[in-house]
Design an enzyme around this catalytic site. Sequence first.
Site, PDB file in Angstrom:
ATOM      1  CG  HIS A  37     -30.989  22.647   8.638  1.00  0.00           C
ATOM      2  ND1 HIS A  37     -31.343  21.453   9.212  1.00  0.00           N
ATOM      3  CD2 HIS A  37     -31.136  23.597   9.598  1.00  0.00           C
ATOM      4  CE1 HIS A  37     -31.712  21.667  10.475  1.00  0.00           C
ATOM      5  NE2 HIS A  37     -31.590  22.964  10.729  1.00  0.00           N
TER       6      HIS A  37
ATOM      7  CG  ASP B 121     -22.121  14.854   4.082  1.00  0.00           C
ATOM      8  OD1 ASP B 121     -21.960  13.947   3.236  1.00  0.00           O
ATOM      9  OD2 ASP B 121     -21.557  14.870   5.183  1.00  0.00           O
TER      10      ASP B 121
ATOM     11  NE  ARG C 231     -26.926  14.781   5.924  1.00  0.00           N
ATOM     12  CZ  ARG C 231     -28.112  15.108   6.455  1.00  0.00           C
ATOM     13  NH1 ARG C 231     -28.373  14.863   7.714  1.00  0.00           N
ATOM     14  NH2 ARG C 231     -29.036  15.704   5.720  1.00  0.00           N
TER      15      ARG C 231
ATOM     16  CG  ASP D 159     -35.612  19.787  14.619  1.00  0.00           C
ATOM     17  OD1 ASP D 159     -34.910  19.062  13.894  1.00  0.00           O
ATOM     18  OD2 ASP D 159     -35.134  20.663  15.390  1.00  0.00           O
TER      19      ASP D 159
ATOM     20  CD  GLU E 233     -35.478  14.021  24.539  1.00  0.00           C
ATOM     21  OE1 GLU E 233     -35.940  15.002  23.909  1.00  0.00           O
ATOM     22  OE2 GLU E 233     -34.366  13.538  24.300  1.00  0.00           O
TER      23      GLU E 233
ATOM     24  CD  GLU F 173     -27.234  13.169  10.390  1.00  0.00           C
ATOM     25  OE1 GLU F 173     -26.733  12.775  11.476  1.00  0.00           O
ATOM     26  OE2 GLU F 173     -26.984  14.262   9.890  1.00  0.00           O
TER      27      GLU F 173
ATOM     28  CD  GLU G 220     -22.910  20.355  19.696  1.00  0.00           C
ATOM     29  OE1 GLU G 220     -23.248  20.319  18.510  1.00  0.00           O
ATOM     30  OE2 GLU G 220     -22.852  21.381  20.370  1.00  0.00           O
TER      31      GLU G 220
ATOM     32  CG  HIS H  24     -21.235  17.274   7.764  1.00  0.00           C
ATOM     33  ND1 HIS H  24     -21.983  16.169   7.396  1.00  0.00           N
ATOM     34  CD2 HIS H  24     -21.686  17.610   8.992  1.00  0.00           C
ATOM     35  CE1 HIS H  24     -22.835  15.886   8.357  1.00  0.00           C
ATOM     36  NE2 HIS H  24     -22.683  16.751   9.330  1.00  0.00           N
TER      37      HIS H  24
HETATM   38  N1  SAH Z   1     -33.048  15.100   9.815  1.00  0.00           N
HETATM   39  C1  SAH Z   1     -32.449  16.318   9.292  1.00  0.00           C
HETATM   40  C2  SAH Z   1     -31.720  17.122  10.374  1.00  0.00           C
HETATM   41  C3  SAH Z   1     -30.630  16.371  11.115  1.00  0.00           C
HETATM   42  S1  SAH Z   1     -29.775  17.391  12.300  1.00  0.00           S
HETATM   43  C4  SAH Z   1     -31.539  15.969   8.147  1.00  0.00           C
HETATM   44  O1  SAH Z   1     -31.197  14.784   8.002  1.00  0.00           O
HETATM   45  O2  SAH Z   1     -31.132  16.843   7.389  1.00  0.00           O
HETATM   46  C5  SAH Z   1     -30.505  16.953  13.816  1.00  0.00           C
HETATM   47  C6  SAH Z   1     -31.779  17.734  14.172  1.00  0.00           C
HETATM   48  O3  SAH Z   1     -32.293  17.160  15.362  1.00  0.00           O
HETATM   49  C7  SAH Z   1     -31.570  19.205  14.442  1.00  0.00           C
HETATM   50  O4  SAH Z   1     -32.429  19.971  13.619  1.00  0.00           O
HETATM   51  C8  SAH Z   1     -31.933  19.371  15.938  1.00  0.00           C
HETATM   52  O5  SAH Z   1     -32.619  20.577  16.227  1.00  0.00           O
HETATM   53  C9  SAH Z   1     -32.848  18.176  16.185  1.00  0.00           C
HETATM   54  N2  SAH Z   1     -32.869  17.658  17.566  1.00  0.00           N
HETATM   55  C10 SAH Z   1     -31.812  17.218  18.286  1.00  0.00           C
HETATM   56  N3  SAH Z   1     -32.196  16.779  19.498  1.00  0.00           N
HETATM   57  C11 SAH Z   1     -33.547  16.945  19.558  1.00  0.00           C
HETATM   58  C12 SAH Z   1     -34.539  16.690  20.565  1.00  0.00           C
HETATM   59  N4  SAH Z   1     -34.202  16.161  21.734  1.00  0.00           N
HETATM   60  N5  SAH Z   1     -35.825  17.017  20.290  1.00  0.00           N
HETATM   61  C13 SAH Z   1     -36.155  17.569  19.096  1.00  0.00           C
HETATM   62  N6  SAH Z   1     -35.272  17.832  18.109  1.00  0.00           N
HETATM   63  C14 SAH Z   1     -33.976  17.515  18.325  1.00  0.00           C
END
Ligand code: SAH
Length: 336
Positions: A26, A32, A35, A81, A110, A125, A134, A274
């Site tokens: 994080h 970044d 971003r 999250d 979901e 994001e 990913e 990044h």
């Molecule tokens: N919004 C934050 C983190 C972005 S990273 C920022 O901008 O700094 C993406 C985040 O999405 C990660 O913390 C990951 O755990 C979460 N994530 C990804 N797929 C998910 C899902 N299906 N359900 C819940 N959280 C999810």
Amino acid sequence: MADERLKGMDHSEVHYFNSYNHHGIHEEMLKDEVRTRSYMNAIVQNKHLFKDKIVLDVGCGTAILSMFAVKAGAKHVIGVDMSTIIEKAKEIVEVNGMSDKITLLQGKMEEVELPFPKVDIIISEWMGYFLLYESMLDTVLYARDKYLVPNGLIFPDKATIFMAGIEDGEYKDEKIGFWDNVYGFDYSPLKQTALTEPLVDTVEIKAVVTDPTAVLTLDLYTCTTADLAFAIPFTLDCRRDDFVHAIIAWFDIDFTACHKPIRFSTGPHTKYTHWKQTVFYLRDVLTVQQGEQIRGVLENKPNDKNRRDLDVKISYQLVTDDSMRQAEGSCEYKMC
Ligand code: SAH
């Protein structure tokens, strides 16, 4: 791993969510600036869009985007999250005096139950290396289809993948040629493996030999998960006489709902992010002349076994009248 919520999830999913538990990842994202500042500007400079709205932050992490939305006047924000970082996010929201405006839920997007049946705006994001590696775009599309009101907004709402050819002889020798002679031994079996792994790295603009070409634009209001598996023809125009060792890819992100549209790029021509760029080495070296074209097809699909991995294939052909330099081929890559 003791977490009840991780039960029944396959290994790769557990690994994926665990990777977001630690604050280091994080930190990298927050630092970044390209971003995070783009998101900040897109949200905070558009109070007329956020005022009194219900907002859903998909994959809220440390809740940075949720807090931007509160600053922009949102009536309420729900952050979801799966990772344990959300416990820290709750503390962060608390110390910033926003607990009454932000509800944070730990769980899979979901699977969680939201306190509101519908939301006016989705912020997220979700982008990975090469945009889709990913990536959690599937999750954003799921949230869109289930929760977004008709005519609701998505921040960001457009993503474009670009490609270009680069001269990278020295590094290709170091990374790929290395396996030809390892202390006098032929290590070529590993050369194949090295070739199939795209490299995430920063590319200097002076290495770029062709014009950048947009190959795919995703409109987040209309696209579906089916659009994330594709085969798209591309044409790269060569700008100068040079060699082409690799094709690189990057993406741009747009917030078109903004009063003044905001865009950021992860390309080689602009500030570091990044995400860097993704380098796909070609088996051949193309000897190109200014005005010639490299034509090909970019294919991408989520891996059958692990949907967060990608199977990428690049076919290419140098279009030239010079029979000595004619070249064509294709390479398969695995991003995992
Ligand atoms: N919004 C934050 C983190 C972005 S990273 C920022 O901008 O700094 C993406 C985040 O999405 C990660 O913390 C990951 O755990 C979460 N994530 C990804 N797929 C998910 C899902 N299906 N359900 C819940 N959280 C999810």
